[in-house]
Scaffold this active site. Sequence first.
Site, PDB file in Angstrom:
ATOM      1  N   LYS A  47       0.832  -1.255  -0.020  1.00  0.00           N
ATOM      2  CA  LYS A  47       0.028  -0.055   0.066  1.00  0.00           C
ATOM      3  C   LYS A  47       1.010   1.416  -0.083  1.00  0.00           C
ATOM      4  O   LYS A  47       0.386   2.330  -0.440  1.00  0.00           O
ATOM      5  CB  LYS A  47      -0.862   0.096   1.326  1.00  0.00           C
ATOM      6  CG  LYS A  47      -1.951  -0.978   1.391  1.00  0.00           C
ATOM      7  CD  LYS A  47      -2.446  -1.010   2.628  1.00  0.00           C
ATOM      8  CE  LYS A  47      -3.703  -2.106   2.835  1.00  0.00           C
ATOM      9  NZ  LYS A  47      -3.992  -2.118   4.245  1.00  0.00           N
ATOM     10  N   GLY A  48       2.065   1.011   0.473  1.00  0.00           N
ATOM     11  CA  GLY A  48       2.960   2.088   0.723  1.00  0.00           C
ATOM     12  C   GLY A  48       3.150   3.209  -0.645  1.00  0.00           C
ATOM     13  O   GLY A  48       3.333   4.512  -0.373  1.00  0.00           O
ATOM     14  N   GLU A 103       8.400   2.344  -5.598  1.00  0.00           N
ATOM     15  CA  GLU A 103       8.372   1.902  -4.070  1.00  0.00           C
ATOM     16  C   GLU A 103       8.263   3.186  -3.132  1.00  0.00           C
ATOM     17  O   GLU A 103       8.825   4.260  -3.734  1.00  0.00           O
ATOM     18  CB  GLU A 103       9.625   1.083  -3.835  1.00  0.00           C
ATOM     19  CG  GLU A 103       9.523  -0.304  -3.979  1.00  0.00           C
ATOM     20  CD  GLU A 103       8.838  -1.148  -3.110  1.00  0.00           C
ATOM     21  OE1 GLU A 103       7.907  -0.415  -2.113  1.00  0.00           O
ATOM     22  OE2 GLU A 103       8.832  -2.337  -3.026  1.00  0.00           O
ATOM     23  N   ASP A 104       7.787   3.037  -1.949  1.00  0.00           N
ATOM     24  CA  ASP A 104       7.960   4.147  -1.032  1.00  0.00           C
ATOM     25  C   ASP A 104       9.318   4.229  -0.448  1.00  0.00           C
ATOM     26  O   ASP A 104      10.117   5.114  -0.097  1.00  0.00           O
ATOM     27  CB  ASP A 104       7.081   3.991  -0.035  1.00  0.00           C
ATOM     28  CG  ASP A 104       6.841   2.721   0.532  1.00  0.00           C
ATOM     29  OD1 ASP A 104       7.400   1.514   0.191  1.00  0.00           O
ATOM     30  OD2 ASP A 104       5.751   2.543   1.464  1.00  0.00           O
ATOM     31  N   ASP A 107      14.345  -1.286   2.379  1.00  0.00           N
ATOM     32  CA  ASP A 107      15.228  -1.357   3.595  1.00  0.00           C
ATOM     33  C   ASP A 107      15.921  -2.550   3.319  1.00  0.00           C
ATOM     34  O   ASP A 107      17.077  -2.630   2.883  1.00  0.00           O
ATOM     35  CB  ASP A 107      14.362  -1.333   5.031  1.00  0.00           C
ATOM     36  CG  ASP A 107      13.314  -2.037   4.959  1.00  0.00           C
ATOM     37  OD1 ASP A 107      13.146  -3.111   4.313  1.00  0.00           O
ATOM     38  OD2 ASP A 107      12.222  -1.562   5.478  1.00  0.00           O
ATOM     39  N   LYS A 135      17.213   2.984   2.753  1.00  0.00           N
ATOM     40  CA  LYS A 135      17.945   2.886   3.845  1.00  0.00           C
ATOM     41  C   LYS A 135      19.076   1.846   3.817  1.00  0.00           C
ATOM     42  O   LYS A 135      18.999   0.594   3.905  1.00  0.00           O
ATOM     43  CB  LYS A 135      17.114   2.015   5.178  1.00  0.00           C
ATOM     44  CG  LYS A 135      16.112   2.876   5.575  1.00  0.00           C
ATOM     45  CD  LYS A 135      15.373   2.146   6.636  1.00  0.00           C
ATOM     46  CE  LYS A 135      14.028   3.009   7.109  1.00  0.00           C
ATOM     47  NZ  LYS A 135      13.606   1.995   8.300  1.00  0.00           N
ATOM     48  N   PHE A 156      12.971   3.996  11.995  1.00  0.00           N
ATOM     49  CA  PHE A 156      11.445   3.612  11.500  1.00  0.00           C
ATOM     50  C   PHE A 156      10.946   5.064  11.057  1.00  0.00           C
ATOM     51  O   PHE A 156      10.952   6.116  12.096  1.00  0.00           O
ATOM     52  CB  PHE A 156      10.664   3.013  12.639  1.00  0.00           C
ATOM     53  CG  PHE A 156       9.333   2.761  12.154  1.00  0.00           C
ATOM     54  CD1 PHE A 156       9.267   1.559  11.655  1.00  0.00           C
ATOM     55  CD2 PHE A 156       8.469   3.308  12.592  1.00  0.00           C
ATOM     56  CE1 PHE A 156       7.933   1.244  10.874  1.00  0.00           C
ATOM     57  CE2 PHE A 156       6.969   2.944  12.311  1.00  0.00           C
ATOM     58  CZ  PHE A 156       6.681   2.028  11.453  1.00  0.00           C
ATOM     59  N   VAL A 157      10.195   5.277   9.919  1.00  0.00           N
ATOM     60  CA  VAL A 157       9.519   6.426   9.545  1.00  0.00           C
ATOM     61  C   VAL A 157       8.220   6.194   9.179  1.00  0.00           C
ATOM     62  O   VAL A 157       7.874   5.275   8.900  1.00  0.00           O
ATOM     63  CB  VAL A 157      10.322   7.132   8.368  1.00  0.00           C
ATOM     64  CG1 VAL A 157      11.734   7.758   8.793  1.00  0.00           C
ATOM     65  CG2 VAL A 157      10.646   6.075   7.306  1.00  0.00           C
ATOM     66  N   ASP A 163       3.431   3.819   7.101  1.00  0.00           N
ATOM     67  CA  ASP A 163       2.740   3.560   8.225  1.00  0.00           C
ATOM     68  C   ASP A 163       3.264   3.230   9.313  1.00  0.00           C
ATOM     69  O   ASP A 163       4.110   2.324   9.310  1.00  0.00           O
ATOM     70  CB  ASP A 163       1.289   2.816   7.664  1.00  0.00           C
ATOM     71  CG  ASP A 163       1.708   1.352   7.604  1.00  0.00           C
ATOM     72  OD1 ASP A 163       1.062   0.520   8.439  1.00  0.00           O
ATOM     73  OD2 ASP A 163       2.348   0.846   6.983  1.00  0.00           O
ATOM     74  N   ARG A 169      -0.165   7.201   7.102  1.00  0.00           N
ATOM     75  CA  ARG A 169      -0.060   7.021   5.713  1.00  0.00           C
ATOM     76  C   ARG A 169      -0.083   8.612   4.919  1.00  0.00           C
ATOM     77  O   ARG A 169       0.573   8.819   4.040  1.00  0.00           O
ATOM     78  CB  ARG A 169      -0.475   5.999   5.017  1.00  0.00           C
ATOM     79  CG  ARG A 169      -0.167   4.733   5.265  1.00  0.00           C
ATOM     80  CD  ARG A 169      -0.868   3.543   4.218  1.00  0.00           C
ATOM     81  NE  ARG A 169      -0.800   2.210   4.693  1.00  0.00           N
ATOM     82  CZ  ARG A 169       0.152   1.349   4.644  1.00  0.00           C
ATOM     83  NH1 ARG A 169       1.122   1.654   3.817  1.00  0.00           N
ATOM     84  NH2 ARG A 169       0.105   0.169   5.139  1.00  0.00           N
TER      85      ARG A 169
END
Length: 184
Positions: A47-48, A103-104, A107, A135, A156-157, A163, A169
Amino acid sequence: MDAADMGDDLERVLISEERLGARLDEIAAQIDADYAGKDLLLVGVLKGAVMVMADLARRLHTPVEMDWMAVSSYGSGTKSSGVVRILKDLDADLTDRHVLIVEDIIDSGLTLSWLLSNLRSRNPGSVEIATMLRKPDAAKVEVDVRYVGFEIANEFVVGYGLDYNERYRNLPFVGTLAPHVYAD
């Protein structure tokens, strides 16, 4: 939703809405140059990637089609194992198409590495990746990413599609949460 709406849940704004927009303008210009005259299919990973994909697509001058995939990684807790299950597959045939995965955030790279392999097996003309955030310190596998918005520390963001428990989001920026939000 903005920073004021978050109250004390927001620790800090890492990347402002203005910086995100300016960087998307730059990435869109590069994509337009790289894909001029080509049949480009944007593939968003749900969903990101919804926010990034929508904003990027609106900035492009190159005609594009858009499609979506949803994948789930198996693993323990919040850690990806790289074992992936497709929850929603593409509707489009990729044969001879130029595919740009949007992509959002990247990592570990495990899920994306699997996704690249899967899409490349469908005989596209090319497959490349665009991500808003990466990252580097979290990478478990090397994934060649053509377009990167920002490299960030391994923290963590949330916001701009990212989210925490399906919340945040819709923030127009990328930020970090105060520890009390996710502390046990």
